[in-house]
Scaffold this motif. Structure first.
Motif, PDB file in Angstrom:
ATOM      1  N   GLY A 249      49.487  67.323 157.687  1.00 56.80           N
ATOM      2  CA  GLY A 249      50.361  66.163 157.615  1.00 56.80           C
ATOM      3  C   GLY A 249      50.894  65.774 158.983  1.00 56.80           C
ATOM      4  N   SER A 250      51.788  64.795 159.000  1.00 57.24           N
ATOM      5  CA  SER A 250      52.362  64.284 160.250  1.00 57.24           C
ATOM      6  C   SER A 250      53.832  64.650 160.402  1.00 57.24           C
ATOM      7  N   ARG A 251      54.321  65.454 159.490  1.00 55.17           N
ATOM      8  CA  ARG A 251      55.719  65.858 159.521  1.00 55.17           C
ATOM      9  C   ARG A 251      55.871  67.101 160.399  1.00 55.17           C
ATOM     10  N   GLY A 252      56.886  67.117 161.224  1.00 55.95           N
ATOM     11  CA  GLY A 252      57.108  68.281 162.079  1.00 55.95           C
ATOM     12  C   GLY A 252      57.083  67.907 163.544  1.00 55.95           C
ATOM     13  N   HIS A 253      57.391  68.887 164.378  1.00 57.14           N
ATOM     14  CA  HIS A 253      57.538  68.651 165.809  1.00 57.14           C
ATOM     15  C   HIS A 253      56.202  68.284 166.453  1.00 57.14           C
ATOM     16  N   LYS A 254      56.111  67.074 166.987  1.00 54.57           N
ATOM     17  CA  LYS A 254      54.955  66.548 167.718  1.00 54.57           C
ATOM     18  C   LYS A 254      53.674  66.473 166.878  1.00 54.57           C
ATOM     19  N   SER A 280      50.280  56.405 151.397  1.00 58.38           N
ATOM     20  CA  SER A 280      49.653  57.283 152.391  1.00 58.38           C
ATOM     21  C   SER A 280      50.697  57.828 153.353  1.00 58.38           C
ATOM     22  N   GLY A 281      51.680  57.001 153.704  1.00 62.43           N
ATOM     23  CA  GLY A 281      52.761  57.450 154.570  1.00 62.43           C
ATOM     24  C   GLY A 281      53.571  58.555 153.912  1.00 62.43           C
ATOM     25  N   LYS A 282      53.837  58.418 152.616  1.00 60.35           N
ATOM     26  CA  LYS A 282      54.556  59.469 151.898  1.00 60.35           C
ATOM     27  C   LYS A 282      53.762  60.768 151.882  1.00 60.35           C
ATOM     28  N   HIS A 283      52.459  60.657 151.657  1.00 65.85           N
ATOM     29  CA  HIS A 283      51.628  61.862 151.627  1.00 65.85           C
ATOM     30  C   HIS A 283      51.579  62.538 152.997  1.00 65.85           C
ATOM     31  N   LEU A 284      51.453  61.744 154.061  1.00 63.87           N
ATOM     32  CA  LEU A 284      51.357  62.318 155.399  1.00 63.87           C
ATOM     33  C   LEU A 284      52.644  63.018 155.820  1.00 63.87           C
ATOM     34  N   LEU A 286      54.823  64.248 153.648  1.00 63.45           N
ATOM     35  CA  LEU A 286      55.160  65.175 152.572  1.00 63.45           C
ATOM     36  C   LEU A 286      56.474  64.810 151.871  1.00 63.45           C
ATOM     37  N   THR A 287      56.692  63.523 151.689  1.00 63.85           N
ATOM     38  CA  THR A 287      57.903  63.064 151.009  1.00 63.85           C
ATOM     39  C   THR A 287      57.606  62.583 149.593  1.00 63.85           C
ATOM     40  N   ASP A 288      56.347  62.679 149.154  1.00 63.83           N
ATOM     41  CA  ASP A 288      56.015  62.269 147.793  1.00 63.83           C
ATOM     42  C   ASP A 288      56.527  63.310 146.806  1.00 63.83           C
ATOM     43  N   ASN A 289      56.943  62.826 145.649  1.00 64.94           N
ATOM     44  CA  ASN A 289      57.509  63.706 144.621  1.00 64.94           C
ATOM     45  C   ASN A 289      57.139  63.161 143.248  1.00 64.94           C
ATOM     46  N   ASP A 290      55.836  63.015 143.023  1.00 63.00           N
ATOM     47  CA  ASP A 290      55.366  62.424 141.775  1.00 63.00           C
ATOM     48  C   ASP A 290      55.647  63.355 140.610  1.00 63.00           C
ATOM     49  N   PRO A 294      55.134  69.287 143.660  1.00 60.43           N
ATOM     50  CA  PRO A 294      55.167  69.467 145.122  1.00 60.43           C
ATOM     51  C   PRO A 294      54.371  68.370 145.813  1.00 60.43           C
ATOM     52  N   PRO A 295      54.562  68.191 147.134  1.00 59.61           N
ATOM     53  CA  PRO A 295      53.802  67.169 147.873  1.00 59.61           C
ATOM     54  C   PRO A 295      52.296  67.376 147.703  1.00 59.61           C
ATOM     55  N   LEU A 296      51.556  66.283 147.703  1.00 49.83           N
ATOM     56  CA  LEU A 296      50.112  66.333 147.449  1.00 49.83           C
ATOM     57  C   LEU A 296      49.389  67.246 148.438  1.00 49.83           C
ATOM     58  N   LEU A 297      49.704  67.140 149.742  1.00 46.58           N
ATOM     59  CA  LEU A 297      48.996  67.957 150.734  1.00 46.58           C
ATOM     60  C   LEU A 297      49.235  69.445 150.501  1.00 46.58           C
ATOM     61  N   LEU A 298      50.387  69.783 149.961  1.00 52.26           N
ATOM     62  CA  LEU A 298      50.659  71.184 149.646  1.00 52.26           C
ATOM     63  C   LEU A 298      49.835  71.619 148.435  1.00 52.26           C
ATOM     64  N   ARG A 299      49.678  70.740 147.457  1.00 54.19           N
ATOM     65  CA  ARG A 299      48.860  71.067 146.286  1.00 54.19           C
ATOM     66  C   ARG A 299      47.388  71.190 146.659  1.00 54.19           C
ATOM     67  N   MET A 300      46.974  70.503 147.716  1.00 55.87           N
ATOM     68  CA  MET A 300      45.564  70.487 148.089  1.00 55.87           C
ATOM     69  C   MET A 300      45.100  71.750 148.814  1.00 55.87           C
ATOM     70  N   VAL A 301      45.969  72.745 148.972  1.00 56.00           N
ATOM     71  CA  VAL A 301      45.533  74.009 149.548  1.00 56.00           C
ATOM     72  C   VAL A 301      45.295  75.043 148.442  1.00 56.00           C
ATOM     73  N   ASN A 302      45.228  74.566 147.211  1.00 56.59           N
ATOM     74  CA  ASN A 302      44.921  75.416 146.067  1.00 56.59           C
ATOM     75  C   ASN A 302      44.070  74.612 145.088  1.00 56.59           C
ATOM     76  N   ASP A 303      43.551  75.281 144.081  1.00 52.82           N
ATOM     77  CA  ASP A 303      42.909  74.592 142.971  1.00 52.82           C
ATOM     78  C   ASP A 303      43.992  74.234 141.964  1.00 52.82           C
ATOM     79  N   VAL A 304      44.034  72.953 141.590  1.00 52.14           N
ATOM     80  CA  VAL A 304      45.082  72.477 140.686  1.00 52.14           C
ATOM     81  C   VAL A 304      44.430  71.769 139.505  1.00 52.14           C
ATOM     82  N   ASP A 305      44.617  72.325 138.313  1.00 51.64           N
ATOM     83  CA  ASP A 305      44.067  71.744 137.093  1.00 51.64           C
ATOM     84  C   ASP A 305      42.559  71.541 137.240  1.00 51.64           C
TER      85      ASP A 305
END
Length: 442
Positions: A249-254, A280-284, A286-290, A294-305
């Motif tokens: 994502g784009s969240r965090g220092h630099k 896309s901005g929310k996903h990048l 990590l502010t999405d809360n559908d 948890p944020p989509l990018l965090l879910r994408m580091v596992n198998d989900v459903d």
């Protein structure tokens, strides 16, 4: 000779006709038509180049194009006239002709980044086919062009998965598949392969390489077990390559270098990114809360459903992350190379390769190193979103290729130069594209 087909993308369950048939067709570097210039409405008083015939006028147009645009003659294979909603197939006409003994069996899907289009990968696609004419068919995706890249990683990934299925149905002879993606397109491709992942079980040895063990199987107690024969859209997965992709994502220092690492700007960007880049901005950031998830990018580091994100990544023979070490104002070095700050290479580790002058560091990961990193990280760092994504993505090995355009005049547009988005503006990235081709697993 390279043939380039522009295919209108129409999601459907009915297979489209295969592009290659027994009907003789003529391929030429420029599109064949009857006249050279076609006037637009008189009110605008401008003319556009449309067609040339098979006579010497073709050479005249080539020379005229080189003189006006300063384009390399080796690249003058085709002038694209019109962009349509869909994608572009790039292939060698002789190799794919009916009756050819060497039919390409490897499909490469190229995915554009934010506010991009199929044209962004034009140079790389033509280099692929020119150098490996009997090996590859390249499809430059355009189901997510321009403003559609603001729709969110999930919706874009669903569209890409549909498009890939459509392309596979058209090219009946392909057996292998690879993905090459730029920037946001890398996240979209990761989502799409999670949707396209298929697994058919078979019996084999527990030590059988290249296969993933079915969930619930116990290797320690069974020599023979059920393995999943992983496929992506029904094809054998080979290479998954990203260029300057914000995997963390784009969240965090630099992580978004344009903000110069200033905390108040980074905080404001996190809160307002959706105003500019939509979902896309929310996903990048990590502010999405559908639905409280948890944020989509965090879910994408596992198998989900039914989305097998990590199983799909694991099924590829190679996973490669090309990252700009500097001068990329859009995607930071850490997020594009999937590293922690203290894992970034230091100056004394940098390469000096005359063949690939802008490749400054290569790190080839393996399964042993992945296990070591995971074990050493446990309990040593505070678990935050970024750390959780790093640990998740490091469940599989990555080749990390660090790129620097420090001495290039095109360094300030490094984010586009790394993929050679436009040859006359980003030509210094040609050695990076060549490095990808030279190391591509066929």
């Amino acid at each position: 000779m390279i043939a380039i087909n522009q295919i209108s993308f129409r999601p459907t369950t009915i297979p489209n006709p295969k592009p290659i048939s027994s009907i003789p067709r003529f391929y030429c570097p420029l599109v064949n038509f009857n006249s050279i210039f076609a006037p637009k409405p008189k009110r605008r008083r401008v003319y556009s180049l449309l067609w040339v015939d098979e006579s010497g006028r073709m050479d005249f147009i080539r020379k005229l194009s080189r003189g006006c645009l300063g384009h390399n003659s080796k690249m003058d294979k085709k002038v694209e006239v019109e962009s349509v909603s869909g994608g572009v197939d790039v292939f060698d006409a002789a190799a794919t002709a009916a009756g050819s003994k060497m039919q390409p069996d490897h499909l490469v899907i190229m995915v554009n980044g934010i506010i991009g289009s199929a044209a962004d990968w034009r140079f790389a696609a033509e280099q692929f086919v020119r150098q490996l004419p009997d090996k590859l068919i390249v499809h430059r995706s355009e189901c997510n062009p321009s403003r559609l890249t603001f729709d969110g990683v999930d919706l874009m990934g669903e569209r890409l998965a549909e498009e890939v299925n459509d392309v596979v149905r058209r090219w009946h002879g392909v057996r292998k598949i690879s993905f090459v993606a730029h920037s946001l397109g890398g996240l979209v491709a990761r989502y799409a392969i999670g949707r396209l992942h298929e697994c058919s079980t078979r019996t084999g040895s527990a030590s059988d390489p290249g296969n993933c063990l079915r969930q619930g199987a116990n290797v320690a107690t069974q020599h023979l077990d059920q393995f999943c024969d992983a496929r992506i859209a029904g094809l054998e997965p080979m290479n998954f390559v990203t260029f300057a992709t914000p995997h963390l994502g784009s969240r965090g220092h630099k992580q978004l270098p344009l903000l110069c690492g200033l905390p108040f700007l980074e905080k404001s960007a996190s809160q307002t990114a959706h105003w500019i880049a939509g979902r896309s901005g929310k996903h990048l950031f990590l502010t999405d809360n559908d639905d409280g998830r948890p944020p989509l990018l965090l879910r994408m580091v596992n198998d989900v459903d039914d989305l097998h994100f990590m199983s799909a990544l694991r099924s590829f023979k190679r996973r490669v992350a090309y990252a700009n070490a500097n001068y990329d104002h859009v995607v930071g070095w850490r997020t594009s190379s999937i590293r922690r700050q203290d894992e970034l290479p230091t100056a004394n580790l940098l390469l000096n390769d005359t063949k690939y002058p802008h490749i400054v560091h290569i790190e080839k990961g393996n399964s042993e190193e992945v296990a070591s990193k995971l074990s050493s990280a446990v309990g040593t760092q505070v678990i935050n979103l970024e750390e959780e994504m790093i640990r998740g993505l490091n469940q599989v090995s990555w080749e990390r290729i660090d790129v620097s355009f420090h001495k290039s005049r095109q360094r300030y547009v490094a984010h586009n130069t790394i993929q050679v988005k436009s040859y006359w503006l980003n030509s210094d990235g040609a050695d990076v594209v060549q490095h990808m081709i030279d190391n591509f697993l066929l």
